[in-house]
Design an enzyme around this catalytic site. Structure first.
Site, mmCIF file in Angstrom:
data_model
loop_
_atom_site.group_PDB
_atom_site.id
_atom_site.type_symbol
_atom_site.label_atom_id
_atom_site.label_comp_id
_atom_site.label_asym_id
_atom_site.label_seq_id
_atom_site.Cartn_x
_atom_site.Cartn_y
_atom_site.Cartn_z
ATOM 1 N N GLY A 179 31.206 -14.410 -1.234
ATOM 2 C CA GLY A 179 30.392 -15.555 -0.841
ATOM 3 C C GLY A 179 28.925 -15.153 -0.779
ATOM 4 C CB SER A 180 26.164 -16.447 1.291
ATOM 5 O OG SER A 180 26.381 -17.779 0.881
#
Lengths: 685, 370
Positions: A325-326
């Site tokens: 993810g981020s």
């Protein structure tokens, strides 16, 4: 009469002649026999002496004591504890069956033990000890010792048993030993293990088996034809060489604090010292009691561990892979800066949705309406997807893949544990080899925000964070700190070949820019995790992430739908103190929901457990005085209201767009397995 | 020599007093003592076997003295009855005998014994008795009659099955025929016939007997079964060396690798603990005994005495050679004890009894030679 006398004389002569002939033959035979004995006893003497010694001298191996395992501060993690087991010498017992019956009145003996006993009995001679029960408890010992007189042939035998005093806290790192079996014997020197009953099966116990085991000793005994020992031959004893003690880089205080920070949540966290790659903590939750395995785990306990949906024996930190993810964004940013595609001040306009050319479907930002014009720092602080969509497209998947590999993404970190997962950093070649399909630009777009096929272990995240914190020097994460031949002997630092002695960074300013943007995540006015950074006694650099992956054990409602709260894996990557990092971490909280709300607090707790306390003035991070060095360009580009509008108490709906996005891509994406268990990925995603 | 002296001489000569040959007595004493010392070690440095064997020696000595004081004429008179009685016992054994695997023993409630052991004496006596009445050397007809006298008991014993003893009995009989002066041509012919019959006889052997012969040539083919005895015996002998490991220090003996160490394999114990030099001395002692016995046989007073004494001496030699050959791994494992050294009552008593007969024959020679 004279004729008869003559016949008598003839007969006498005849017999005398025959007796002489017989005596000659007999003498010859006797000499031949003496010659045969001479052959055996004089000429073949050496050969038969050797055979006679072979017959009667047995070498009895003596097991070396296994090396102990300590943490970096000398806290004992694995020891050899004096334990007692109950054994029986069948020939000394009046009746084996009656003895067993009698013993069941005193201690608990289940059918499993009885089966083992009966099996072992058939494999031993009647004067050899047969195990009745291992690991007697204090209570059993006390009760037995007063009743022993009733059971001739039953013996309480002391032995050293492996014991892990901290149990589940170190289960996945230290691992455990188990009974030596045929498979183990095939890969070790059988002579050296002749007396050894246990061998490292998992973890450090397995990885450093050769260090821990030591060298077998032996004594020679004289045995009779039945194999019974008659006496020991004292002079030919060779003492065993004990196994080496091992010091791990683990700081057990931090290890326990990190596990505590997860509270009851499942997940994994790894903390690494960026200066040298030493692994300070490695947590995988839930854990298990490794002591169960040492003397042969009971069927009941084994079933319980194996059938537990939370999979406590699975080493998540080492083998569990998750979409980053981020938390992947800082490394995409590094690629953009280092490859000259971006400068820290380059801006991008976030409208809330990003379109590929000639495509109807868009890729959204988590904030409806977009973040406006933003530079690197804000893109990181606010986790602006559009910035990274565009950057990933500009990089292309090949360059992104190659650059990420320098941070250990998609390749094993090389930690000294067996079973490490390499994760996955996709590339065109990889996709072709797996699916025979071409690469789609949309896949590059989502790879830029750590979604799609990208998957990492928490160890890789920590290693990447450590590499960034060390200014681009990639060091092999490792657990072995030092060895020690004897408990009072010198501690010898272990040397591991470094992966890369020098930094791969072209411009150190790029590292500083990304670091500053990561500081802004926790300490900046717009940072997604600013609530976590609030009041910290030191400056942290980090990035949160919320990735979607459904665990097989997520609770489902009546319709079989997964409760949305369990869809998200919360991640955090970071290091601290930001300006002079001494610890870098990567962590994941399974079913954690938001990275900023769930994972980042765990990260701060780990930092706090490791770094000096705030109330010690000498250790207050001087960088805290000016947490976010403001740049004029940035100040202008931050809309004032967006700061106030962002209430940290509100749920931060980071990357909500991904839901739709993944559905969109499902048609062209291969079924992705991000965990060793394919069931962990919900195909409905 | 006055009349009284003559009378006294005649009187004494006829008295049933033992005619002990002290030379032979001394030699036998040496062997028996050696046997007791070896038994002490083979029994695990305990006197249990030594005492038991001493009792048997005492019994044997009594039998020896009894027979030594019996006139050979009396022996000769009783010979056919002894032979027939013994034959009857062998038939009884075949019908009602007992023992492990083979029916060798006859239980007379007060004593258990093997009639085949008595046959070892009875057969040569019977043949000597027969030849005593014939002119020597024997004719074909004599030979045919002798074959029956010899064949019946030998076959009965072989059926028990106890091939070793049967062969020893047959050998004892054959020695009488040999000493009776059977011409070398005939001896060669008989040996040739016997040799050609060996492949045929092999078919009639029991499997365990065949195995004993097979392992002789390749003991390693069955090291823990039939080969065990031979292998362990050779190791014991070979590891003994020139000087031996010392009394009670033979590892093969004391650690039970050697089977039947106090009975048939006692020579292996002796070899291991006392070494080759003493083995050679022991064999020399046996040779001297045999020589003395043959000398005594040559000086016997009548044909019966000469043939019987010579046959007994040669049988004694066969025991030594067969047992020694078995220990040294050149002959198959057969149950032949080492004379006067192996533990066992029947063998000790019957051997000493046979020496008693020898002494009687020699001691009464003047009375018969008249």
């Amino acid at each position: 009469m004279s004729r008869k006398l003559k016949a008598e004389a003839d007969e006498r002569r005849l017999l005398t002649a025959r007796a002489l002939q017989a005596f000659a033959v007999i003498t010859f035979l006797m000499i031949a026999l003496a010659g045969r004995f001479a052959w055996l006893q004089i000429f073949a003497h050496d050969q038969y002496t050797a055979q006679s010694l072979d017959n009667s001298i047995r070498q009895i191996p003596i097991a070396p004591p296994r090396g102990l395992i300590f943490d970096r501060n000398g806290v004992l993690l694995a020891e050899n504890r004096l334990t007692y087991r109950l054994e029986l010498v069948p020939e000394q017992a009046k009746s084996v069956a009656a003895t067993w019956q009698g013993l069941t009145q005193i201690i608990a003996l289940d059918t499993e033990l009885q089966e083992d006993f009966e099996r072992a009995r058939t494999q031993h001679r009647k004067f050899q000890n047969v195990l009745i029960k291992p690991r007697l408890t204090e209570d059993e010992l006390a009760r037995l010792s007063v009743a022993m007189y009733r059971f001739p042939g039953v013996k309480i035998v002391p032995y050293l048993s492996r014991y892990y005093p901290l149990g589940s806290a170190t289960a996945h790192i230290v691992g455990y030993v188990g009974r030596l079996d045929e498979k183990d014997l095939a890969r070790v020197d059988p002579t050296n293990y002749a007396a050894t009953s246990h061998i490292g099966k998992v973890g450090i116990e397995s990885k450093y088996e050769t260090l821990l085991h030591g060298e077998v000793g032996f004594e020679r005994v004289e045995v009779n034809a039945a194999g019974r020992t008659v006496r020991k031959l004292a002079r030919s004893r060779k003492a065993p060489v004990p196994g080496k003690n091992i010091y791990l880089s683990i700081d057990i205080r931090l290890q326990i604090a990190a596990a505590a920070a997860f509270d009851t949540q499942t997940g994994a966290a790894v903390a690494i010292d960026p200066a040298n790659g030493e692994v300070l903590a490695m947590v995988s939750l839930p854990s298990f009691d490794p002591n169960l395995y040492v003397n042969g785990i009971s069927k009941k306990n084994y079933q319980a561990l194996i059938l537990d949906p939370a999979r406590p024996t699975f080493h998540r930190a080492l083998s569990g892979t998750y979409p980053p993810g981020s938390t992947f964004k800082p490394f995409v940013a590094m690629a953009g800066l280092e490859l000259g595609l971006r400068t820290p001040s380059d801006t991008v306009f976030s409208s809330g949705i990003f379109y590929l050319p000639n495509a109807k479907r868009g890729y959204r930002d988590w904030k409806v309406g977009g973040h406006g014009v933003i530079n690197l720092r804000e893109a990181m602080a606010q986790s602006v997807n559009t910035y990274f969509y565009r950057l990933a497209l500009d990089l292309g998947i090949e360059r992104l893949h190659d650059y990420a590999a320098q941070f250990s993404f998609g390749v094993p970190t090389g930690i000294d544990l067996n079973g490490e997962s390499a994760g996955l950093m996709p590339s065109k070649a990889w996709k072709r080899s797996v699916t025979k399909l071409p690469w789609f630009p949309g896949e590059t777009v989502i790879a830029g925000i750590g979604q799609g096929q990208v998957s990492v272990t928490s160890l890789q995240l920590a290693a990447a964070a450590a590499t960034l914190a060390a200014g681009g020097v990639r060091r092999r994460p490792h657990l072995l700190l030092a060895t020690q031949a004897q408990i009072s002997g010198p501690i010898v630092a272990a040397t591991l070949a470094p992966l890369n002695a020098s930094s791969f960074i072209k411009n150190p300013a790029n590292v500083a820019a990304v670091r500053d943007s990561m500081i802004a995540v926790l300490h900046g006015p717009t940072g997604t995790a600013r609530a976590v950074g609030n009041g910290a006694p030191f400056l942290m650099a980090g990035k949160t992430g919320t990735a979607q992956q459904i665990s097989a054990n997520a609770p489902r409602n009546a319709n079989g739908q997964v409760d949305p709260r369990f869809k998200n894996q919360a991640l955090f990557v970071g290091f601290a103190p930001a300006m002079a990092p001494t610890i870098a971490i990567g962590l994941i909280v399974e079913q954690g929901g938001s990275g900023a709300h769930v994972a980042a607090p765990v990260g701060r707790a780990i930092f706090e457990a490791f770094l000096p306390k705030a109330d010690d003035p000498a250790h207050v991070d001087p960088a805290l005085a000016d947490p976010v060095p403001a740049t004029p360009a940035l100040a202008a580009s931050i809309p004032g209201e967006s700061i106030t509008a962002q209430d940290s108490a509100e749920p931060i709906a980071e990357e909500q767009v991904i839901d739709e996005l993944e559905v969109d891509l499902a048609a062209e994406l291969p079924a992705e397995t991000t965990d060793s268990d394919p069931a962990n990925t919900d195909p409905a995603q | 020599m006055n009349a009284f002296d003559i009378w006294r001489y005649r009187f004494i000569r006829l008295l049933p007093i033992p005619r002990v040959d002290w030379t032979l007595m001394f030699l036998l004493g040496l062997v028996c003592t050696t046997g007791l010392v070896t038994l002490y070690s083979a029994g695990g440095s305990s006197f249990t076997y030594v005492f038991a064997q001493s009792m048997r020696f005492a019994l044997g000595l009594a039998a020896m003295l009894l027979l030594a004081s019996t006139s050979p004429m009396t022996l000769r008179r009783w010979t056919p009855w002894v032979y027939i009685g013994c034959l009857a016992l062998l038939i009884l054994v075949a019908l009602f005998g007992e023992g492990r695997g083979a029916h060798r023993w006859l239980d007379l409630k007060f004593v258990r014994f093997q009639p085949s052991e008595i046959m070892k004496l009875a057969l040569p006596m019977m043949l000597a008795w027969y030849f005593h009445r014939r002119t020597l050397p024997p004719s074909w007809r004599d030979l045919a009659i002798c074959s029956v006298i010899l064949g019946v008991p030998a076959l009965l014993v072989a059926e028990q099955p106890d091939l070793g003893t049967a062969l020893l009995i047959a050998a004892a009989g054959a020695f009488v025929i040999f000493l009776a002066g059977l011409s070398w041509w005939r001896i060669t012919g008989i040996i040739a016939v016997c040799a050609s019959a060996v492949p045929l006889a092999w078919q009639f052997l029991h499997e365990y007997q065949k195995n004993r012969v097979r392992v002789l040539f390749d003991p390693e083919s069955d090291p823990l079964g039939n080969g065990w005895h031979i292998i362990q015996s050779k190791i014991a002998v070979g590891s003994g060396g020139l000087w031996g490991k010392g009394l009670g220090h033979g590892t093969q003996t004391q650690l039970a690798f050697l089977p039947e160490k106090h009975t048939d394999f006692i020579l292996a114990v002796f070899s291991e603990e006392f070494g080759w030099l003493r083995v050679a001395l022991l064999l020399l002692l046996y040779l001297i005994i045999i020589g003395r016995c043959l000398w005594m046989a040559a000086h016997a007073g009548d044909t019966f005495g000469r043939l019987l004494a010579g046959s007994l001496a040669m049988s004694f030699c066969v025991y030594v050679i067969v047992n020694g050959g078995m220990i040294a791994g050149v002959l198959p494992v057969v149950g032949v004890p080492l004379p006067l050294i192996s533990y066992g009552g029947t063998s000790a008593v019957s051997l000493l009894a046979s020496f008693g007969i020898l002494m009687s024959i020699y001691g009464h020679r003047q009375m018969l030679a008249r």
